[in-house]
Design a protein around this motif. Structure first.
Motif, PDB file in Angstrom:
ATOM      1  N   MET A  94       0.589 -20.319 -37.106  1.00  0.00           N
ATOM      2  CA  MET A  94      -0.867 -20.176 -37.076  1.00  0.00           C
ATOM      3  C   MET A  94      -1.535 -21.511 -36.776  1.00  0.00           C
ATOM      4  O   MET A  94      -2.555 -21.570 -36.083  1.00  0.00           O
ATOM      5  N   TYR A 118       0.800 -10.163 -32.944  1.00  0.00           N
ATOM      6  CA  TYR A 118       1.116 -10.512 -34.326  1.00  0.00           C
ATOM      7  C   TYR A 118      -0.169 -10.404 -35.164  1.00  0.00           C
ATOM      8  O   TYR A 118      -1.237 -10.823 -34.722  1.00  0.00           O
ATOM      9  N   ASP A 192       3.256 -16.431 -26.521  1.00  0.00           N
ATOM     10  CA  ASP A 192       3.959 -16.502 -27.809  1.00  0.00           C
ATOM     11  C   ASP A 192       5.395 -16.048 -27.548  1.00  0.00           C
ATOM     12  O   ASP A 192       5.647 -14.887 -27.234  1.00  0.00           O
ATOM     13  N   SER A 214       6.324 -19.428 -33.645  1.00  0.00           N
ATOM     14  CA  SER A 214       6.453 -19.610 -35.070  1.00  0.00           C
ATOM     15  C   SER A 214       7.898 -20.059 -35.242  1.00  0.00           C
ATOM     16  O   SER A 214       8.826 -19.254 -35.107  1.00  0.00           O
ATOM     17  N   LYS A 217      10.804 -18.540 -37.630  1.00  0.00           N
ATOM     18  CA  LYS A 217      11.637 -17.382 -37.335  1.00  0.00           C
ATOM     19  C   LYS A 217      12.999 -17.803 -36.765  1.00  0.00           C
ATOM     20  O   LYS A 217      13.699 -18.544 -37.413  1.00  0.00           O
ATOM     21  N   ILE A 226       8.554 -23.100 -43.106  1.00  0.00           N
ATOM     22  CA  ILE A 226       7.491 -22.579 -42.243  1.00  0.00           C
ATOM     23  C   ILE A 226       7.206 -23.637 -41.178  1.00  0.00           C
ATOM     24  O   ILE A 226       7.232 -24.838 -41.468  1.00  0.00           O
ATOM     25  N   GLY A 227       6.931 -23.216 -39.964  1.00  0.00           N
ATOM     26  CA  GLY A 227       6.590 -24.186 -38.927  1.00  0.00           C
ATOM     27  C   GLY A 227       6.114 -23.499 -37.667  1.00  0.00           C
ATOM     28  O   GLY A 227       6.295 -22.282 -37.491  1.00  0.00           O
TER      29      GLY A 227
END
Ligand SMILES: *Cc1c(COP(=O)(O)O)cnc(C)c1O
Length: 403
Positions: A94, A118, A192, A214, A217, A226-227
């Motif tokens: 995000m 998403y 994306d 993202s 994943k 998270i990144g």
């Protein structure tokens, strides 16, 4: 790069790409846990700030662990293409999207995009960009003529935003056709690439200007951090406007998350091969199961985007969704019976993850609204993991047995 030998293989770049020798001879670039960086002199401080001496200043701007992750991703997204690219690592996917949109769009400008995105991206568009007077024109991008009508007639559209394959129906859009159309009308294109990863699909090969991931994943691959990353081919833009936005939004990553990401990316090819192999087996198993109404997997010939996926992806990937005949109740009962596979949102980990959108991520969305996007009561989304295939099939089979 730590090696002078020209690297010709995908995994060689995944393993060695972006690495530079450590001054204290550590094999791996350590987790740089330092908020600030020292200037030997006032002059050196000035040179770092003016960019005359490219080096580290302050943790929000980056650190060596983050740099390695950024250069590795840029090398993988441009593998075999001879296109320069610069990546900026963010705190989350995000965060990368926030930089992408705010660096490219001003009030009064628009993006052209499609229905199936998403959930967070959709909310960002509707709850944040809208208030800034940046509007999304949403259309079915399978219809190229309609896409062209928008591009031709609406000069406020500055960017085309694509997500392929998209969440959770696995819809794909034609990268080659849409990017060349957007370019004809002078629009930028961002894609994306989270579901595909650079191993399965390279949007830069078709002329995309930006790719986002993202990294939470498949790139991280182990569910440890998270990144997000934004990668662009206009180096000057990335170094100036995008870098400024990233810094001022405070969307920076950190040493630990970058370290986990670097280690994860090294095994991306071998992991994806296993994920994809398992996914194909799972799709065939579900496709003939009497409790299942429909399987959404682009690897199956009946998926409406089978041909597009085949054209632009090395393999259809490891994401799929399927509809249980017994709807909401059936979906919840199935989820409750799983024993090895994990009940969780997110995707791309070694473990198989399943989620039931109607009772979780889309619980607050009306049935009517959900069904417009193909999210029926009995829809299950599955990120096929790397466990031994017989155990994945066994778990699905026993969880489906009461349906
Ligand atoms: C998870 C995800 C995002 C958002 O990324 P975060 O790391 O959760 O912020 C964006 N796009 C897709 C396709 C995703 O799966």
């Amino acid at each position: 790069m730590g090696t002078k030998l020209p690297l010709t293989g995908w995994s060689s770049v995944a393993i060695h790409g972006g690495h530079s020798a450590e001054p204290r001879h550590a094999h791996l670039t350590p987790i740089y846990a330092s908020s600030t960086y020292v200037f030997d002199s006032a002059e050196q401080g000035m040179d770092r700030f003016t960019g005359k001496e490219p080096s580290y200043i302050y943790g929000r701007f980056g650190n060596p662990t983050i740099t390695e992750a950024e250069e590795k991703i840029a090398a993988l997204e441009t593998f075999g293409l001879n296109i320069p690219a610069k990546a900026i690592l963010h705190a989350s996917g995000m965060g990368a999207l926030a930089t992408l949109f705010l660096a490219n769009l001003k009030a009064g400008e628009k993006i052209l995009t499609h229905f199936s995105l998403y959930g967070g991206t959709e909310e960002l568009i509707h709850r944040v960009l809208k208030d800034l007077n940046i509007e999304a024109v949403i259309t079915d991008l399978h219809d190229l003529a309609q896409a062209e009508t928008h591009l031709k007639n609406d000069p406020a559209i500055r960017m085309v935003y694509l997500e392929t394959p998209a969440n959770p129906t696995l819809q794909c859009v034609d990268l080659e056709a849409l990017i060349s159309l957007a370019k004809q009308y002078g629009k930028k294109v961002a894609c994306d690439n989270t579901f595909a990863t650079p191993y399965l699909q390279q949007p830069f090969a078709y002329g995309a200007d930006f790719i986002m991931h993202s990294t939470t994943k498949f790139l991280n691959g182990h569910g440890t951090a998270i990144g997000g990353v934004l990668i662009g081919t206009d180096i000057e833009f990335m170094k100036t406007i995008a870098t400024k936005k990233h810094r001022l939004l405070g969307a920076n990553s950190n040493g630990f998350d970058a370290f986990m990401l670097v280690q994860g990316m090294k095994t991306l090819e071998v992991r994806m091969e296993r994920h994809c192999h398992n996914a194909m087996e799972v799709a065939h198993f579900l496709d003939t199961h009497p409790a299942i109404a429909k399987v959404n997997y682009t690897g199956l010939p009946q998926h409406p985007d089978h041909a597009i996926a085949n054209k632009q992806m090395r393999h259809p990937g490891a994401m799929m969704s399927f509809e249980l005949k017994k709807g909401l109740e059936g979906g919840m009962a199935f989820m409750n019976r799983l024993q090895m596979c994990v009940r969780a949102v997110s995707l791309g980990t070694c473990d198989t993850l399943l989620s039931h959108p109607a009772s979780t991520t889309h619980f607050g969305v009306s049935k009517e609204e959900r069904e417009k996007y193909g999210i029926t009561d009995g829809l299950i989304r599955m990120s096929v993991g790397m466990e031994s295939i017989q155990d994945i099939l066994h778990d699905l089979d026993q969880a489906l047995s009461t349906q």
